[in-house]
Design a protein around this motif. Structure first.
Motif, short mmCIF file in Angstrom:
data_model
loop_
_atom_site.label_atom_id
_atom_site.label_comp_id
_atom_site.label_asym_id
_atom_site.label_seq_id
_atom_site.Cartn_x
_atom_site.Cartn_y
_atom_site.Cartn_z
N PRO A 29 -31.46 20.21 -63.84
CA PRO A 29 -32.16 18.94 -64.07
C PRO A 29 -33.47 18.83 -63.29
O PRO A 29 -34.49 18.39 -63.83
CB PRO A 29 -31.15 17.89 -63.60
CG PRO A 29 -29.82 18.56 -63.74
CD PRO A 29 -30.08 19.99 -63.39
N GLN A 30 -33.46 19.22 -62.00
CA GLN A 30 -34.69 19.13 -61.21
C GLN A 30 -35.78 20.02 -61.79
O GLN A 30 -36.95 19.63 -61.87
CB GLN A 30 -34.43 19.52 -59.76
CG GLN A 30 -33.70 18.46 -58.95
CD GLN A 30 -32.20 18.62 -58.98
OE1 GLN A 30 -31.65 19.29 -59.85
NE2 GLN A 30 -31.51 18.01 -58.02
N LEU A 31 -35.40 21.24 -62.21
CA LEU A 31 -36.39 22.17 -62.76
C LEU A 31 -36.93 21.65 -64.09
O LEU A 31 -38.14 21.76 -64.37
CB LEU A 31 -35.76 23.55 -62.94
CG LEU A 31 -36.71 24.75 -63.04
CD1 LEU A 31 -37.57 24.86 -61.80
CD2 LEU A 31 -35.92 26.03 -63.25
N GLY B 172 -41.95 25.68 -56.88
CA GLY B 172 -41.08 24.57 -56.55
C GLY B 172 -40.15 24.34 -57.74
O GLY B 172 -39.60 25.28 -58.32
N PHE B 173 -40.00 23.06 -58.13
CA PHE B 173 -39.18 22.73 -59.29
C PHE B 173 -40.02 22.64 -60.57
O PHE B 173 -39.74 21.80 -61.44
CB PHE B 173 -38.43 21.42 -59.06
CG PHE B 173 -37.25 21.54 -58.14
CD1 PHE B 173 -36.26 22.48 -58.37
CD2 PHE B 173 -37.13 20.72 -57.03
CE1 PHE B 173 -35.17 22.59 -57.52
CE2 PHE B 173 -36.05 20.82 -56.18
CZ PHE B 173 -35.06 21.76 -56.41
N VAL B 174 -41.02 23.47 -60.71
CA VAL B 174 -41.79 23.57 -61.95
C VAL B 174 -41.67 25.01 -62.44
O VAL B 174 -42.04 25.95 -61.73
CB VAL B 174 -43.27 23.20 -61.74
CG1 VAL B 174 -44.08 23.44 -63.02
CG2 VAL B 174 -43.41 21.74 -61.30
N TYR B 175 -41.14 25.19 -63.65
CA TYR B 175 -40.93 26.52 -64.22
C TYR B 175 -42.14 26.89 -65.07
O TYR B 175 -42.31 26.40 -66.19
CB TYR B 175 -39.64 26.53 -65.04
CG TYR B 175 -39.21 27.89 -65.52
CD1 TYR B 175 -39.33 29.02 -64.71
CD2 TYR B 175 -38.65 28.05 -66.78
CE1 TYR B 175 -38.93 30.27 -65.15
CE2 TYR B 175 -38.23 29.30 -67.22
CZ TYR B 175 -38.37 30.40 -66.40
OH TYR B 175 -37.99 31.65 -66.83
N ALA C 46 -35.46 15.35 -55.99
CA ALA C 46 -35.30 16.75 -55.57
C ALA C 46 -34.09 16.94 -54.67
O ALA C 46 -33.55 18.05 -54.56
CB ALA C 46 -36.56 17.23 -54.86
N GLN C 47 -33.63 15.85 -54.03
CA GLN C 47 -32.48 15.92 -53.12
C GLN C 47 -31.18 15.46 -53.78
O GLN C 47 -30.11 15.59 -53.20
CB GLN C 47 -32.74 15.04 -51.88
CG GLN C 47 -34.06 15.31 -51.18
CD GLN C 47 -34.19 16.74 -50.73
OE1 GLN C 47 -33.23 17.33 -50.21
NE2 GLN C 47 -35.36 17.33 -50.92
#
Length: 268
Positions: free
Chosen positions: A53-55, A216-219, A105-106
């Motif tokens: 989900p975060q990604l 980070g959380f960006v693919y 993110a947490q």
């Protein structure tokens, strides 16, 4: 080592083609489609287990940077963007979105999924009923607009959207016409995307277990494919919004959102 097959790249581009058109047409964040589809694709590939989900949220918000620019340019040519409102609401948008992204993110994947599914059902009901709140008053002052921006930004960061599902009803409630609300929502999506993408990059920085090609959380591979597709079709969606009645399309989109929500529930 990053490996990206042609079929997967085609899926990302195809996803971008759909969300770009929807964002331009309806003034809603393409994240309502991007997030559940990306979660499914990541899960199928066995990538980022427990952090899908975060990604997906971070990638969705990053993609809106490009979709918003392309869409708002088309709306601006029609003279429909309320730029004074955009300037007033942006500080609250930036703060709310950044804080919301850092908190997300947490969070656990399950909490984020549940929140997203609930929001999908809300958005589907709004679309199906073609909800347009009756205008009651003019826009609030700077403090009220900033507060509204903070709420819109925070929720947008948890569902990966450009904020239109919230900002359009907010503007309609305050006597902004529908076409101008949709156009202004596209412009508001840009600061949401900036702060949201930054928050997910920072929140995911150094996290172990993310796939190659992640910032980070960006693919980035998914982002590239989605952007290529969405930039092509967002102007087409915006032009169509000024020419066609969109209520039947909204109902089709509502059914799609319910289908995606049920699919996510099935995978819990």
């Amino acid at each position: 080592m990053l490996e990206l097959g042609p079929a997967l790249l085609a899926a990302y581009v195809g996803l971008g083609l759909v969300v770009g058109f929807v964002a331009g047409l309806l003034g809603v964040g393409g994240g309502l489609i991007i997030v559940p589809v990306l979660i499914m694709l990541l899960h199928a590939q066995g990538l980022a287990a427990g952090m899908e989900p975060q990604l997906a949220l971070g990638t969705s918000l990053a993609s809106i940077l490009f979709t918003s620019l392309s869409s708002v340019r088309a709306h601006h040519r029609h003279g429909a963007v309320e730029w004074p409102l955009v300037r007033r609401i942006t500080p609250g948008i930036l703060l709310g979105t950044l804080v919301g992204a850092l908190l997300a993110a947490q969070m656990s994947a399950t909490v984020l999924k549940l929140f997203f599914v609930a929001f999908l059902f809300y958005a589907a009901a709004q679309m199906w009923l073609d909800f347009k709140p009756a205008p009651h008053r003019g826009l609030p002052g700077r403090a009220g607009t900033t507060l509204a921006g903070g709420v819109i930004g925070a929720v947008s960061s948890w569902v990966g959207i450009g904020g239109g599902t919230l900002s359009v009803p907010f503007m309609l409630w305050h006597n902004v016409t529908l076409h101008r609300a949709i156009a202004t929502s596209a412009a508001i999506g840009f600061p949401i995307a900036i702060a949201g993408a930054a928050g997910y990059v920072l929140g995911g920085w150094g996290v172990q277990g993310l796939p190659a090609g992640s910032l980070g959380f960006v693919y980035l591979p998914a982002l590239a494919g989605i952007v290529v597709g969405s930039v092509l079709t967002a102007p087409l969606g915006a032009r169509t919004a000024h020419r066609l009645p969109v209520r039947p399309l909204k109902r089709i989109f509502a059914l799609l959102l319910v289908t995606l929500a049920l699919r996510m529930v099935w995978t819990f």
